[in-house]
Design an enzyme around this catalytic site. Structure first.
Site, PDB file in Angstrom:
ATOM      1  N   CYS A  14       6.155  -0.946  51.471  1.00 36.27           N
ATOM      2  CA  CYS A  14       6.185   0.512  51.345  1.00 36.27           C
ATOM      3  C   CYS A  14       7.110   1.125  52.395  1.00 36.27           C
ATOM      4  O   CYS A  14       7.720   2.178  52.167  1.00 36.27           O
ATOM      5  CB  CYS A  14       4.778   1.107  51.441  1.00 36.27           C
ATOM      6  SG  CYS A  14       3.889   0.639  52.960  1.00 36.27           S
ATOM      7  N   HIS A  73      -0.110   2.928  55.464  1.00 37.30           N
ATOM      8  CA  HIS A  73       0.700   2.970  54.244  1.00 37.30           C
ATOM      9  C   HIS A  73       1.725   4.092  54.369  1.00 37.30           C
ATOM     10  O   HIS A  73       1.413   5.180  54.858  1.00 37.30           O
ATOM     11  CB  HIS A  73      -0.201   3.202  53.027  1.00 37.30           C
ATOM     12  CG  HIS A  73       0.545   3.278  51.731  1.00 37.30           C
ATOM     13  ND1 HIS A  73       1.287   2.237  51.221  1.00 37.30           N
ATOM     14  CD2 HIS A  73       0.665   4.301  50.837  1.00 37.30           C
ATOM     15  CE1 HIS A  73       1.834   2.605  50.083  1.00 37.30           C
ATOM     16  NE2 HIS A  73       1.478   3.849  49.828  1.00 37.30           N
TER      17      HIS A  73
END
EC number: 3.4.19.12
Length: 515
Positions: free
Chosen positions: A168, A469
């Site tokens: 990510c 994240h």
């Protein structure tokens, strides 16, 4: 000038006009060899005032050089009725009857041929030339007349990226880069000329990535080749562990910069260095490189030592870190809040402007960091101040949310409000000099438009230092924002963007200087 072109060109096209024009371009415009450059420097002066500059033009009918700025070439054209002249810097043909630069297909062809010969002799390769369709391509265009229209509701350019295992951090940076306007224009116009022998050029892969993003396909793209090339060229990022998005950005820009050598010209045709602190004309340095000025002032003689270093991003300390933070917004402890860079912020809240103000404040280096003063010729205490000498087209601000020290490793979650529009004038070296001379006034109506930026991408980190994240917000059109969460793209409001925590902030200049 007439829509059919300049009619006065026909009077020039007699006898050996083509050969004569080629000689002028070879000797006085493009000057491909050291000998022709010496000849140009020696002989190309205005025959009236003796100036070397002032936009010199050469008469196409006789041996006469005159400066355009002082209209000496105009006087010659009027007296001799020699209506055409060539600009010795750019090679354009000027007609004094039409009072404009003109286009003639035959003359343009000669100019291009001689320019390509000059580039080849200089060993810089052929620069980017505009695309002209071949017969085969014209045939394809005739059989496929449908064109894709870009409207305000168009989603072309929006495409998710598959997470290949804790990637990510890479996906959010790719989204920011693919929505950088000038970078997009560069790659979609096929301007990269690869000089690498092996099939491992990251710039070629980015070019392919832009084609994928703007192909109109809606299914998420799998960036496996990009990941492989990053692992190959930036080995510290190899592996499936979670990496820092900021670290990936700097590594990616570094590899792209190194692989752009085929597109970069260290010096232009006049021997002038590129206008950025890296002295490189590659697309990465043109867009992302700025100049950071460091002024170290001796506390005894007040002598100043100045250095200018290139930067791709600015890392900013935050309140809550182990580094003491100062200042908060002016009047932050008072009543109803403040307005900074056109944005209203609650009292006591930290703004991006606060972080920049802290970054550019004078810092006392202390007795433990004495430097040898050139004026005193001895080691003295000093102060150091950072300011912006030259702003990049894209300014990236890194909010230092991850703190690593011998005692602790933690994430700083302090909310920092950032504006949609940012003015960097107060943080320029020129503003500092004006303040020292008592000339600078920080009023909204006098701030320099050249230093104004618009937000176009935000990278955020959710979670903790150990488990988190990355997502990003990108601006598709002027006021349309989207959230990119790996393969999922969703519409976002401006409030969603401005309320986000912010880790990397990408701003684009509103006005670009003409060079």
């Amino acid at each position: 000038m007439s829509p059919t072109g300049c009619s006065h060109v026909n009077g020039y096209k007699v006898d050996n006009w083509k050969q004569n024009l080629r000689v002028i371009y070879q000797c006085f415009v493009w000057s491909s060899t050291a000998e022709t450059r010496r000849r140009k420097a020696k002989s190309c002066i205005c025959h009236m005032c003796g100036a070397h500059l002032n936009r010199l033009h050469s008469c196409l009918y006789c041996v006469f050089f005159g400066c355009f700025a002082k209209k000496h070439i105009h006087e010659h054209a009027k007296n001799k009725r020699h209506n055409l002249a060539v600009d010795l810097l750019y090679g354009g043909i000027y007609c004094f009857v039409c009072q404009d630069y003109i286009y003639d297909k035959e003359m343009e062809q000669i100019a291009k041929e001689e320019q390509r010969k000059a580039w080849k002799l200089q060993g810089v390769g052929e620069k980017y030339t505009t695309w002209e369709p071949s017969k085969r391509e014209l045939e394809l265009l005739r059989h496929n007349p449908k064109r894709r229209r870009i409207t305000t509701n168009c989603t072309i350019g929006l495409r998710g990226l598959i997470n290949l295992g804790n990637t990510c951090f890479m996906n959010c940076i790719v989204q920011a880069l693919t929505h950088t306007p000038l970078l997009r224009d560069f790659f979609l116009s096929d301007r990269h000329k690869c000089e690498m022998q092996s099939n491992s050029c990251l710039v070629c892969e980015m070019s392919q990535l832009f084609q994928e993003f703007y192909s109109g396909h809606r299914s998420p793209h799998v960036p496996f080749r990009l990941l492989h090339l990053v692992w190959t060229h930036a080995r510290h990022l190899a592996g499936y562990e979670q990496q820092d998005a900021h670290e990936f950005l700097i590594a990616a820009l570094d590899v792209l910069h190194r692989h752009c050598k085929g597109d970069a010209i260290r010096e232009n045709d006049n021997g002038k260095k590129a206008n950025n602190p890296n002295h490189c004309n590659c697309i990465i340095d043109q867009i992302f490189t700025g100049g950071l000025q460091s002024d170290v002032t001796c506390q005894v003689c007040h002598g100043v030592s100045t250095t200018i270093d290139p930067f791709w991003d600015i890392s900013l300390d935050l309140p809550g870190s182990s580094t003491p933070f100062w200042p908060l917004s002016p009047g932050g402890g008072g009543g109803g809040g403040t307005t900074v860079n056109g944005e209203c912020h609650p009292s006591g809240s930290t703004t991006l402007t606060d972080c920049l103000r802290r970054f550019t404040r004078p810092e006392h280096l202390g007795s433990g960091a004495k430097i040898k003063c050139g004026g005193c010729h001895s080691y003295q205490e000093s102060t150091k101040q950072l300011t912006m000498k030259r702003l990049p087209i894209v300014a990236c601000f890194h909010l230092k949310r991850f703190e690593h020290s011998a005692k602790l490793r933690r994430k700083i979650t302090t909310y920092v409000s950032f504006p949609l529009e940012l003015d960097m004038t107060p943080f320029m070296a020129s503003s500092k000099e004006s303040r020292m001379n008592g000339q600078y006034q920080q009023a909204a109506d006098v701030l320099n438009n050249d230093n104004k930026y618009s937000l176009f991408a935000v990278v955020n980190h959710q979670g903790t230092l150990e488990s988190g994240h990355y997502t990003s917000f990108i601006r598709q059109h002027k006021d349309q924002w989207f959230k990119c969460d790996d393969a999922v793209i969703t519409k976002a409001s401006m409030k969603d963007v401005l309320d986000s925590e912010g880790y990397l902030l990408f701003y684009h200049k509103q006005f670009l200087e003409y060079e």
